[in-house]
Design a protein around this motif. Structure first.
Motif, PDB file in Angstrom:
ATOM      1  N   SER A  87     -12.984   4.458  11.217  1.00  0.00           N
ATOM      2  CA  SER A  87     -12.775   4.053  12.608  1.00  0.00           C
ATOM      3  C   SER A  87     -11.455   4.610  13.143  1.00  0.00           C
ATOM      4  O   SER A  87     -10.540   4.920  12.384  1.00  0.00           O
ATOM      5  CB  SER A  87     -12.747   2.521  12.700  1.00  0.00           C
ATOM      6  OG  SER A  87     -11.547   2.008  12.147  1.00  0.00           O
ATOM      7  N   PRO A  88     -11.318   4.715  14.469  1.00  0.00           N
ATOM      8  CA  PRO A  88     -10.048   5.174  15.057  1.00  0.00           C
ATOM      9  C   PRO A  88      -8.887   4.242  14.741  1.00  0.00           C
ATOM     10  O   PRO A  88      -7.726   4.659  14.760  1.00  0.00           O
ATOM     11  CB  PRO A  88     -10.353   5.196  16.559  1.00  0.00           C
ATOM     12  CG  PRO A  88     -11.834   5.287  16.655  1.00  0.00           C
ATOM     13  CD  PRO A  88     -12.367   4.523  15.490  1.00  0.00           C
ATOM     14  N   GLY A  89      -9.174   2.966  14.437  1.00  0.00           N
ATOM     15  CA  GLY A  89      -8.104   2.007  14.176  1.00  0.00           C
ATOM     16  C   GLY A  89      -7.629   1.964  12.740  1.00  0.00           C
ATOM     17  O   GLY A  89      -6.747   1.172  12.409  1.00  0.00           O
ATOM     18  N   ALA A  90      -8.189   2.795  11.866  1.00  0.00           N
ATOM     19  CA  ALA A  90      -7.779   2.791  10.462  1.00  0.00           C
ATOM     20  C   ALA A  90      -6.337   3.273  10.322  1.00  0.00           C
ATOM     21  O   ALA A  90      -5.842   4.053  11.144  1.00  0.00           O
ATOM     22  CB  ALA A  90      -8.707   3.686   9.645  1.00  0.00           C
ATOM     23  N   VAL A  91      -5.638   2.776   9.298  1.00  0.00           N
ATOM     24  CA  VAL A  91      -4.266   3.213   9.071  1.00  0.00           C
ATOM     25  C   VAL A  91      -4.256   4.715   8.829  1.00  0.00           C
ATOM     26  O   VAL A  91      -5.235   5.298   8.357  1.00  0.00           O
ATOM     27  CB  VAL A  91      -3.618   2.469   7.880  1.00  0.00           C
ATOM     28  CG1 VAL A  91      -3.538   0.982   8.143  1.00  0.00           C
ATOM     29  CG2 VAL A  91      -4.376   2.752   6.588  1.00  0.00           C
ATOM     30  N   GLU A  92      -3.115   5.319   9.129  1.00  0.00           N
ATOM     31  CA  GLU A  92      -3.045   6.783   9.040  1.00  0.00           C
ATOM     32  C   GLU A  92      -2.994   7.292   7.600  1.00  0.00           C
ATOM     33  O   GLU A  92      -3.490   8.374   7.299  1.00  0.00           O
ATOM     34  CB  GLU A  92      -1.823   7.297   9.813  1.00  0.00           C
ATOM     35  CG  GLU A  92      -2.023   7.410  11.314  1.00  0.00           C
ATOM     36  CD  GLU A  92      -2.127   6.059  11.993  1.00  0.00           C
ATOM     37  OE1 GLU A  92      -2.841   5.952  13.010  1.00  0.00           O
ATOM     38  OE2 GLU A  92      -1.501   5.092  11.505  1.00  0.00           O
ATOM     39  N   LEU A  93      -2.370   6.537   6.689  1.00  0.00           N
ATOM     40  CA  LEU A  93      -2.215   7.018   5.315  1.00  0.00           C
ATOM     41  C   LEU A  93      -2.270   5.850   4.346  1.00  0.00           C
ATOM     42  O   LEU A  93      -1.605   4.838   4.552  1.00  0.00           O
ATOM     43  CB  LEU A  93      -0.874   7.750   5.153  1.00  0.00           C
ATOM     44  CG  LEU A  93      -0.519   8.247   3.748  1.00  0.00           C
ATOM     45  CD1 LEU A  93      -1.518   9.298   3.272  1.00  0.00           C
ATOM     46  CD2 LEU A  93       0.894   8.822   3.734  1.00  0.00           C
ATOM     47  N   VAL A  94      -3.087   5.988   3.292  1.00  0.00           N
ATOM     48  CA  VAL A  94      -3.170   4.993   2.219  1.00  0.00           C
ATOM     49  C   VAL A  94      -2.781   5.653   0.911  1.00  0.00           C
ATOM     50  O   VAL A  94      -3.316   6.712   0.553  1.00  0.00           O
ATOM     51  CB  VAL A  94      -4.591   4.403   2.096  1.00  0.00           C
ATOM     52  CG1 VAL A  94      -4.661   3.446   0.899  1.00  0.00           C
ATOM     53  CG2 VAL A  94      -4.985   3.674   3.371  1.00  0.00           C
ATOM     54  N   CYS A  95      -1.842   5.035   0.199  1.00  0.00           N
ATOM     55  CA  CYS A  95      -1.451   5.464  -1.146  1.00  0.00           C
ATOM     56  C   CYS A  95      -1.813   4.336  -2.099  1.00  0.00           C
ATOM     57  O   CYS A  95      -1.210   3.265  -2.050  1.00  0.00           O
ATOM     58  CB  CYS A  95       0.039   5.774  -1.202  1.00  0.00           C
ATOM     59  SG  CYS A  95       0.647   6.146  -2.879  1.00  0.00           S
ATOM     60  N   ASP A  96      -2.809   4.557  -2.947  1.00  0.00           N
ATOM     61  CA  ASP A  96      -3.305   3.539  -3.866  1.00  0.00           C
ATOM     62  C   ASP A  96      -2.734   3.800  -5.252  1.00  0.00           C
ATOM     63  O   ASP A  96      -2.953   4.877  -5.829  1.00  0.00           O
ATOM     64  CB  ASP A  96      -4.840   3.579  -3.890  1.00  0.00           C
ATOM     65  CG  ASP A  96      -5.439   2.353  -4.547  1.00  0.00           C
ATOM     66  OD1 ASP A  96      -4.738   1.334  -4.654  1.00  0.00           O
ATOM     67  OD2 ASP A  96      -6.623   2.410  -4.953  1.00  0.00           O
ATOM     68  N   LEU A  97      -1.990   2.840  -5.804  1.00  0.00           N
ATOM     69  CA  LEU A  97      -1.246   3.025  -7.047  1.00  0.00           C
ATOM     70  C   LEU A  97      -2.061   2.598  -8.259  1.00  0.00           C
ATOM     71  O   LEU A  97      -2.610   1.496  -8.288  1.00  0.00           O
ATOM     72  CB  LEU A  97       0.061   2.220  -6.993  1.00  0.00           C
ATOM     73  CG  LEU A  97       0.954   2.509  -5.784  1.00  0.00           C
ATOM     74  CD1 LEU A  97       2.178   1.593  -5.806  1.00  0.00           C
ATOM     75  CD2 LEU A  97       1.392   3.976  -5.769  1.00  0.00           C
ATOM     76  N   HIS A  98      -2.110   3.463  -9.270  1.00  0.00           N
ATOM     77  CA  HIS A  98      -2.897   3.194 -10.476  1.00  0.00           C
ATOM     78  C   HIS A  98      -2.127   3.611 -11.724  1.00  0.00           C
ATOM     79  O   HIS A  98      -1.268   4.492 -11.676  1.00  0.00           O
ATOM     80  CB  HIS A  98      -4.215   3.957 -10.444  1.00  0.00           C
ATOM     81  CG  HIS A  98      -5.190   3.461  -9.424  1.00  0.00           C
ATOM     82  ND1 HIS A  98      -6.138   2.506  -9.706  1.00  0.00           N
ATOM     83  CD2 HIS A  98      -5.341   3.772  -8.116  1.00  0.00           C
ATOM     84  CE1 HIS A  98      -6.851   2.256  -8.618  1.00  0.00           C
ATOM     85  NE2 HIS A  98      -6.380   3.005  -7.628  1.00  0.00           N
ATOM     86  N   ASN A  99      -2.485   2.984 -12.836  1.00  0.00           N
ATOM     87  CA  ASN A  99      -2.019   3.407 -14.149  1.00  0.00           C
ATOM     88  C   ASN A  99      -3.194   3.885 -14.969  1.00  0.00           C
ATOM     89  O   ASN A  99      -4.328   3.430 -14.779  1.00  0.00           O
ATOM     90  CB  ASN A  99      -1.334   2.260 -14.902  1.00  0.00           C
ATOM     91  CG  ASN A  99       0.000   1.890 -14.318  1.00  0.00           C
ATOM     92  OD1 ASN A  99       0.219   0.737 -13.926  1.00  0.00           O
ATOM     93  ND2 ASN A  99       0.911   2.851 -14.241  1.00  0.00           N
ATOM     94  N   THR A 100      -2.925   4.787 -15.887  1.00  0.00           N
ATOM     95  CA  THR A 100      -3.938   5.278 -16.804  1.00  0.00           C
ATOM     96  C   THR A 100      -3.389   5.251 -18.222  1.00  0.00           C
ATOM     97  O   THR A 100      -2.179   5.423 -18.419  1.00  0.00           O
ATOM     98  CB  THR A 100      -4.383   6.708 -16.444  1.00  0.00           C
ATOM     99  OG1 THR A 100      -5.264   7.214 -17.457  1.00  0.00           O
ATOM    100  CG2 THR A 100      -3.197   7.646 -16.316  1.00  0.00           C
ATOM    101  N   THR A 101      -4.266   5.040 -19.187  1.00  0.00           N
ATOM    102  CA  THR A 101      -3.841   5.108 -20.592  1.00  0.00           C
ATOM    103  C   THR A 101      -3.761   6.553 -21.056  1.00  0.00           C
ATOM    104  O   THR A 101      -3.244   6.817 -22.142  1.00  0.00           O
ATOM    105  CB  THR A 101      -4.816   4.335 -21.501  1.00  0.00           C
ATOM    106  OG1 THR A 101      -6.121   4.915 -21.396  1.00  0.00           O
ATOM    107  CG2 THR A 101      -4.880   2.868 -21.105  1.00  0.00           C
ATOM    108  N   ALA A 102      -4.253   7.497 -20.248  1.00  0.00           N
ATOM    109  CA  ALA A 102      -4.197   8.909 -20.594  1.00  0.00           C
ATOM    110  C   ALA A 102      -2.811   9.477 -20.297  1.00  0.00           C
ATOM    111  O   ALA A 102      -2.070   8.975 -19.449  1.00  0.00           O
ATOM    112  CB  ALA A 102      -5.265   9.683 -19.823  1.00  0.00           C
ATOM    113  N   ASN A 103      -2.473  10.568 -20.987  1.00  0.00           N
ATOM    114  CA  ASN A 103      -1.157  11.196 -20.865  1.00  0.00           C
ATOM    115  C   ASN A 103      -1.139  12.181 -19.694  1.00  0.00           C
ATOM    116  O   ASN A 103      -0.973  13.378 -19.861  1.00  0.00           O
ATOM    117  CB  ASN A 103      -0.806  11.915 -22.171  1.00  0.00           C
ATOM    118  CG  ASN A 103       0.617  12.447 -22.169  1.00  0.00           C
ATOM    119  OD1 ASN A 103       1.513  11.855 -21.574  1.00  0.00           O
ATOM    120  ND2 ASN A 103       0.825  13.571 -22.820  1.00  0.00           N
TER     121      ASN A 103
END
Length: 301
Positions: A87-103
């Motif tokens: 939608s036009p009202g969506a935020v401009e930028l999303v940064c979703d933070l994750h961890n992984t057990t991989a190196n």
């Protein structure tokens, strides 16, 4: 498009940094809580994993029959708060933070190789970046915004937080926010080629034909070698009886998410990517006059 052409893009007036999407990946959860406390005190919702319900709850389908689980309700709330998606009202930028057990170190994951905002942020962070296959129907949290990516940092066991991994995530988020400030202030970012890793396929663990139980582990020579080139006939797995199973692919590819804990249930031992160069054009923020002209052009269409 000429290489030296400057692309004008809308201002990034709203940026969402999200942590704890998967309830046992703690670096993003602690970082998001720390940043939210700086702004205002608020009750934190129960920590839950949204891993299994995001595809359904953010999709355009209607409600499912029966009782709706908390995770699905929360996903719909996030979609309403950050979006709605598309939608036009969506935020401009999303940064979703994750961890992984991989190196994988600090790795940035996007769903498009032509999102110039994300690719310029990747350049700014000077981190390994790989993009998944272009997927306009993605329903992950970072796809809710007009621009979005996931920041994966590891190795870190699920359910714990390591100070060095947390510090790397904190620095990465701060560099991202610094870039947004530079962009919004009118800085021009020059065009340049960027190396990206495009996911090609997943490889499952060797399994018993009848029981489907895993009968081999990642080979010691491959373990922790994320984003190191895997050639045909290189060691891939080692059976529990000690036999080496080799990579039988036709081309050398780059493995990542090697032996990720959360992917055992998905039947993924590792993913393979192809490395390529993408030309990222020069960009800068639109002026108010340019924004108005763009809106008028859209209305005429």
């Amino acid at each position: 498009m000429e290489v030296d052409e400057v692309v004008r893009l809308p201002r990034l007036s709203r940026v969402a940094v999200c942590g704890g999407t998967h309830g046992n990946e703690l670096s993003g959860e602690f970082l998001a809580k720390k940043k939210s406390r700086r702004r205002r005190s608020r009750k934190t919702p129960p920590r839950q994993s949204l891993n299994r319900c995001r595809m359904v709850s953010l999709s355009p389908r209607g409600p499912l029959p029966g009782a709706v689980p908390y995770e699905m309700i929360r996903s719909r709330e996030l979609n309403a708060t950050l979006g709605p998606k598309g939608s036009p009202g969506a935020v401009e930028l999303v940064c979703d933070l994750h961890n992984t057990t991989a190196n994988m170190g600090l790795c940035l994951i996007a769903y498009s190789d032509c999102d110039w905002i994300c690719l310029h942020i990747f350049r700014h962070l000077q981190a390994s970046a790989h993009s998944g296959k272009i997927n306009p129907k993605s329903y992950s949290l970072d796809s809710v915004g007009k621009h979005g990516f996931a920041m994966e940092i590891g190795p870190q066991p699920h359910g714990v937080v390591r100070s060095n991994v947390y510090a790397a995530m904190k620095a990465g988020v701060q560099h991202m926010l610094d870039w947004v400030c530079f962009f919004n202030s009118g800085s021009t970012f020059e065009g340049e080629y960027v190396d990206v890793f495009t996911m090609i396929k997943h490889i499952d663990y060797p399994r018993d034909r009848e029981t489907r139980k895993i009968r081999a582990a990642i080979h010691p020579q491959l373990q922790d070698q994320d984003f190191c080139l895997l050639h045909p006939e290189d060691p891939l797995f080692q059976t529990f009886s000690g036999e080496t199973l080799r990579y039988k692919g036709d081309e050398a590819l780059y493995p990542f998410f090697i032996n990720e804990c959360a992917y055992y249930e998905k039947g993924i031992a590792l993913s393979l990517a192809r490395k390529r160069r993408v030309m990222v054009p020069a960009i800068r923020v639109q002026t108010e006059r340019e924004r108005q002209a763009h809106m008028e052009e859209e209305e005429e269409e």
